[in-house]
Design an enzyme around this catalytic site. Structure first.
Site, PDB file in Angstrom:
ATOM      1  N   GLU A 121      -9.480   3.587   2.024  1.00 40.20           N
ATOM      2  CA  GLU A 121      -8.914   3.761   0.689  1.00 40.20           C
ATOM      3  C   GLU A 121      -7.840   2.738   0.349  1.00 40.20           C
ATOM      4  OE1 GLU A 121      -7.750   5.166   3.294  1.00 40.20           O
ATOM      5  OE2 GLU A 121      -5.604   4.865   3.028  1.00 40.20           O
TER       6      GLU A 121
ATOM      7  N   ASP B 279       1.504   6.057   5.792  1.00 40.13           N
ATOM      8  CA  ASP B 279       0.505   5.137   5.236  1.00 40.13           C
ATOM      9  C   ASP B 279       1.002   4.471   3.940  1.00 40.13           C
ATOM     10  OD1 ASP B 279      -1.908   3.899   5.755  1.00 40.13           O
ATOM     11  OD2 ASP B 279      -3.096   5.354   4.612  1.00 40.13           O
TER      12      ASP B 279
ATOM     13  N   LYS C 210     -10.399  12.405   8.512  1.00 42.58           N
ATOM     14  CA  LYS C 210      -9.959  11.951   9.825  1.00 42.58           C
ATOM     15  C   LYS C 210      -9.920  13.117  10.805  1.00 42.58           C
ATOM     16  CE  LYS C 210      -6.808   8.270   8.290  1.00 42.58           C
ATOM     17  NZ  LYS C 210      -7.493   7.143   8.944  1.00 42.58           N
TER      18      LYS C 210
ATOM     19  N   ASP D 170      -2.699   9.959   4.132  1.00 38.47           N
ATOM     20  CA  ASP D 170      -4.110   9.569   4.248  1.00 38.47           C
ATOM     21  C   ASP D 170      -4.854  10.551   5.139  1.00 38.47           C
ATOM     22  OD1 ASP D 170      -6.540   8.340   4.354  1.00 38.47           O
ATOM     23  OD2 ASP D 170      -5.866   6.596   5.532  1.00 38.47           O
TER      24      ASP D 170
ATOM     25  N   LYS E 154       0.847  -1.195   0.000  1.00 39.63           N
ATOM     26  CA  LYS E 154       0.000   0.000   0.000  1.00 39.63           C
ATOM     27  C   LYS E 154       0.881   1.243   0.000  1.00 39.63           C
ATOM     28  CE  LYS E 154      -3.294   2.505   2.994  1.00 39.63           C
ATOM     29  NZ  LYS E 154      -4.211   2.421   4.159  1.00 39.63           N
TER      30      LYS E 154
ATOM     31  N   ASP F 296     -12.302   6.855   3.719  1.00 33.82           N
ATOM     32  CA  ASP F 296     -11.118   6.576   4.531  1.00 33.82           C
ATOM     33  C   ASP F 296     -10.707   5.098   4.449  1.00 33.82           C
ATOM     34  OD1 ASP F 296      -9.009   7.110   6.188  1.00 33.82           O
ATOM     35  OD2 ASP F 296     -10.206   7.308   8.019  1.00 33.82           O
TER      36      ASP F 296
ATOM     37  N   ARG G 229      -7.720  -0.474   0.761  1.00 35.28           N
ATOM     38  CA  ARG G 229      -8.255  -1.662   0.078  1.00 35.28           C
ATOM     39  C   ARG G 229      -8.630  -1.332  -1.368  1.00 35.28           C
ATOM     40  NH1 ARG G 229     -12.720  -2.269   4.688  1.00 35.28           N
ATOM     41  NH2 ARG G 229     -11.072  -1.108   5.755  1.00 35.28           N
TER      42      ARG G 229
HETATM   43  N1  BES Z   1      -4.459   4.143   6.984  1.00 35.19           N
HETATM   44  C1  BES Z   1      -5.608   3.838   7.744  1.00 35.19           C
HETATM   45  C2  BES Z   1      -5.360   2.797   8.827  1.00 35.19           C
HETATM   46  C3  BES Z   1      -4.422   3.195   9.922  1.00 35.19           C
HETATM   47  C4  BES Z   1      -4.930   3.666  11.117  1.00 35.19           C
HETATM   48  C5  BES Z   1      -3.068   3.032   9.806  1.00 35.19           C
HETATM   49  C6  BES Z   1      -4.068   4.020  12.136  1.00 35.19           C
HETATM   50  C7  BES Z   1      -2.203   3.377  10.826  1.00 35.19           C
HETATM   51  C8  BES Z   1      -2.706   3.863  11.998  1.00 35.19           C
HETATM   52  C9  BES Z   1      -6.694   3.299   6.826  1.00 35.19           C
HETATM   53  O1  BES Z   1      -6.713   3.820   5.540  1.00 35.19           O
HETATM   54  C10 BES Z   1      -7.998   3.666   7.444  1.00 35.19           C
HETATM   55  O2  BES Z   1      -8.269   4.817   7.545  1.00 35.19           O
HETATM   56  N2  BES Z   1      -8.776   2.661   7.807  1.00 35.19           N
HETATM   57  C11 BES Z   1     -10.058   2.893   8.401  1.00 35.19           C
HETATM   58  C12 BES Z   1     -11.029   1.928   7.794  1.00 35.19           C
HETATM   59  C13 BES Z   1     -12.458   2.204   8.168  1.00 35.19           C
HETATM   60  C14 BES Z   1     -12.902   3.518   7.573  1.00 35.19           C
HETATM   61  C15 BES Z   1     -13.308   1.072   7.637  1.00 35.19           C
HETATM   62  C16 BES Z   1      -9.939   2.677   9.894  1.00 35.19           C
HETATM   63  O3  BES Z   1      -9.226   1.754  10.308  1.00 35.19           O
HETATM   64  O4  BES Z   1     -10.515   3.453  10.639  1.00 35.19           O
HETATM   65 ZN    ZN Z   2      -4.904   4.518   4.845  1.00 39.10          ZN
HETATM   66 MN    MN Z   3      -7.775   5.646   5.452  1.00 38.69          MN
END
Ligand code: BES
Ligand code: ZN
Ligand code: MN
Length: 501
Positions: free
Chosen positions: A350, A289, A278, A271, A266, A348, A352
């Protein structure tokens, strides 16, 4: 930094410091520590008798030799309880020793091969772990800081081995350790770089530079190419950003006509969450990220330097995830390269989305097995904290090999289940699949989403969101980017080369 292996007697070393060790509870040291103790007229055993040196894990005792030996200083490092001693501890001890001596402004030191003596660990594995530990533990990201006059570095570490016949093998092992640790440090450099200096274009540029230096094949594709490929999911994320997306492909061919393994990382260089933005607190961490992308790029460097007998292709879809007038909105529909439609319920989620197209492209290239690495879900930190990364797979054989590689490197992982019931979390009313299944089982739902874009070939997904960045140092990991799971990926590729799935 230089890592050497030398034949000889540690008591005769004239390095500015020599390093010996002691298990907890030992009153009369043996091996190299015993020899140094005798040269110092029993100083170490006397300090043990007086209770000043106990051999506790992490204990560091710096002695001055005042002419009793060629080396002016001796460091006695505590090994802890012998029953708890493992190769992971050799790596961590080496990191702690190197940092301790750096703090004492010692630029060069010689050490006995911790673990290879009474601990009875394999001597080559120990030499590798000592090299890895020192390289990993000394890492700092200071390229944007004015240099502190006090900040000196360790220039060389010499492992002293008594048996001349073993020096060649130990030197080769130490060199392997140095190569994989330097690769982890390459990943850390990419992770730690602020997002304004590590755009998709910058990341691609670094990948090209590394490819050039190490003889990897490299292709960097842009938006038009991705459009031609039908990567609507990847491009849907890129739409909100003023920075052009890049799709980075690195190839390493050391394995003749074997099917190339696919490493997919990734590469979200920042992000924000996009329109599903966020919260402000901690958002700066989202510069990392792209840690999965950094890890797969760095692992390719190590494989090339090791001349590993394997073929690997690394794919890194790279883009920012930004809100903007042109950004994908919640409820929008995207079409991935394999024709599946995706309802974006949360912009968010993103990672996947970009991996979906990269996985499709990996299939198009015929790569197998596939291993993707991604800071995919906050939920994985809820489950595993910063101790282990999550493993998800459609193949138990592949998952087992990942667990074995992870155990060998000390980069811990834990497999989570992919029971079919979880698949329903991603059901959409308007599309083939939706990109978020809500809070419950968030990491597993994300893995099931990715699985929609993998055919039957063996595939594993490593969710590293809990272990990508550290706010304080631990073991071989400094503050900031961890370089996890570079060493595990390299080990996995080497293991698969030796014994295909
Ligand atoms: N990059 C984030 C995940 C992340 C969170 C990495 C904290 C490192 C530290 C990812 O893109 C994300 O935002 N995931 C969301 C998914 C949700 C919206 C289904 C999450 O985990 O909140
Ligand atoms: Zn992310
Ligand atoms: Mn995200």
């Amino acid at each position: 930094m230089q890592i050497n292996v030398q034949a000889g007697d540690i008591t005769q070393s004239d390095a500015p410091c020599i390093v010996v060790n002691l298990f907890e509870g030992v009153t009369t040291p043996g091996g190299g520590t015993g020899a140094v103790d005798r040269a110092l007229a029993g100083m170490i055993s006397e300090l043990i008798a007086q209770g000043d040196i106990r051999g506790k894990w992490g204990e560091m005792t710096l002695l001055h030799t005042f002419g009793k030996m060629p080396a002016p200083r001796v460091l006695v490092a505590g090994l802890g309880k012998s029953g708890e001693f493992t190769i992971d501890r050799v790596r961590e001890l080496s990191a702690a020793v190197a940092r301790f001596l750096r703090g004492k402004r010692v630029a060069r030191f010689a050490t006995i091969a911790h673990g290879a003596g009474i601990a009875g660990l394999d001597a080559e594995a120990c030499a590798q772990a000592i090299a890895e530990g020192a390289m990993l533990g000394l890492y700092r990201f200071d390229r944007h800081k004015r240099t502190d006059d006090d900040a000196t570095g360790v220039e060389s570490v010499t492992i002293v081995e008594q048996d001349r016949a073993r020096v060649g093998a130990l030197a080769a092992a130490a060199s392997r350790g140095q190569i994989v640790a330097e690769a982890a440090n390459v990943a850390r450099d990419l992770q730690n770089e602020p997002a304004n200096l590590m755009t998709p274009t910058d990341l691609a540029g670094r990948a090209e530079e590394l490819a050039q230096q190490h003889g990897l094949g490299v292709h960097v594709y842009g938006r038009e190419w991705a459009q031609e490929q039908g990567m609507g999911s990847f491009l849907g994320v890129a739409k909100g950003s003023a920075q052009p997306p890049k799709f980075i492909v690195l190839t390493y061919a050391g394995g003749g006509d074997a099917t190339p393994i696919g490493f997919i990382g990734k590469g979200i260089t920042f992000d924000t969450g996009g329109i599903s933005i966020k919260p402000a607190a901690g958002m700066e961490e989202m510069k990392a990220d792209m840690s999965g992308g950094a890890a797969v790029i760095a692992s390719m460097v190590a494989l090339a330097r090791l001349k590993a007998p394997v073929n690997v292709t690394a794919l890194v879809p790279a883009t920012e995830n930004m809100p903007g007038g042109n950004a994908t909105k919640p409820g929008d529909l995207l079409r991935a390269m394999n024709g599946k439609t995706i309802e974006v319920v949360n912009t968010d989620a993103e990672g996947r989305l970009i991996l979906a197209d990269a996985l499709c492209y990996a299939a198009k290239l015929g790569l197998s097995p596939l291993v993707d690495v991604a800071t995919l879900t906050g939920a994985i930190s809820v489950a595993l904290g910063d101790v282990a990364f999550g493993v998800f797979a459609n193949s138990d054989a592949l998952a087992d090999r990942i667990k074995q590689a992870s155990a060998a490197t000390g980069e811990k992982c834990w497999q989570l289940p992919m029971f079919n019931e979880y698949k329903d979390l991603n059901k959409s009313n308007v599309a083939d699949v939706k990109n978020s299944g809500g809070r419950n089982a968030g990491s597993i739902a994300a893995a099931f989403f990715l699985k929609e874009f993998v055919d039957d070939r063996p595939w594993a997904h490593l969710d590293i969101a809990g272990v990508d960045m550290f706010d304080k140092e631990r073991g071989v990991i400094p503050k900031g980017g961890s370089g996890i799971p570079v060493r595990t990926l390299v080990q996995l590729a080497l293991d698969l080369a030796a014994r295909p799935l």
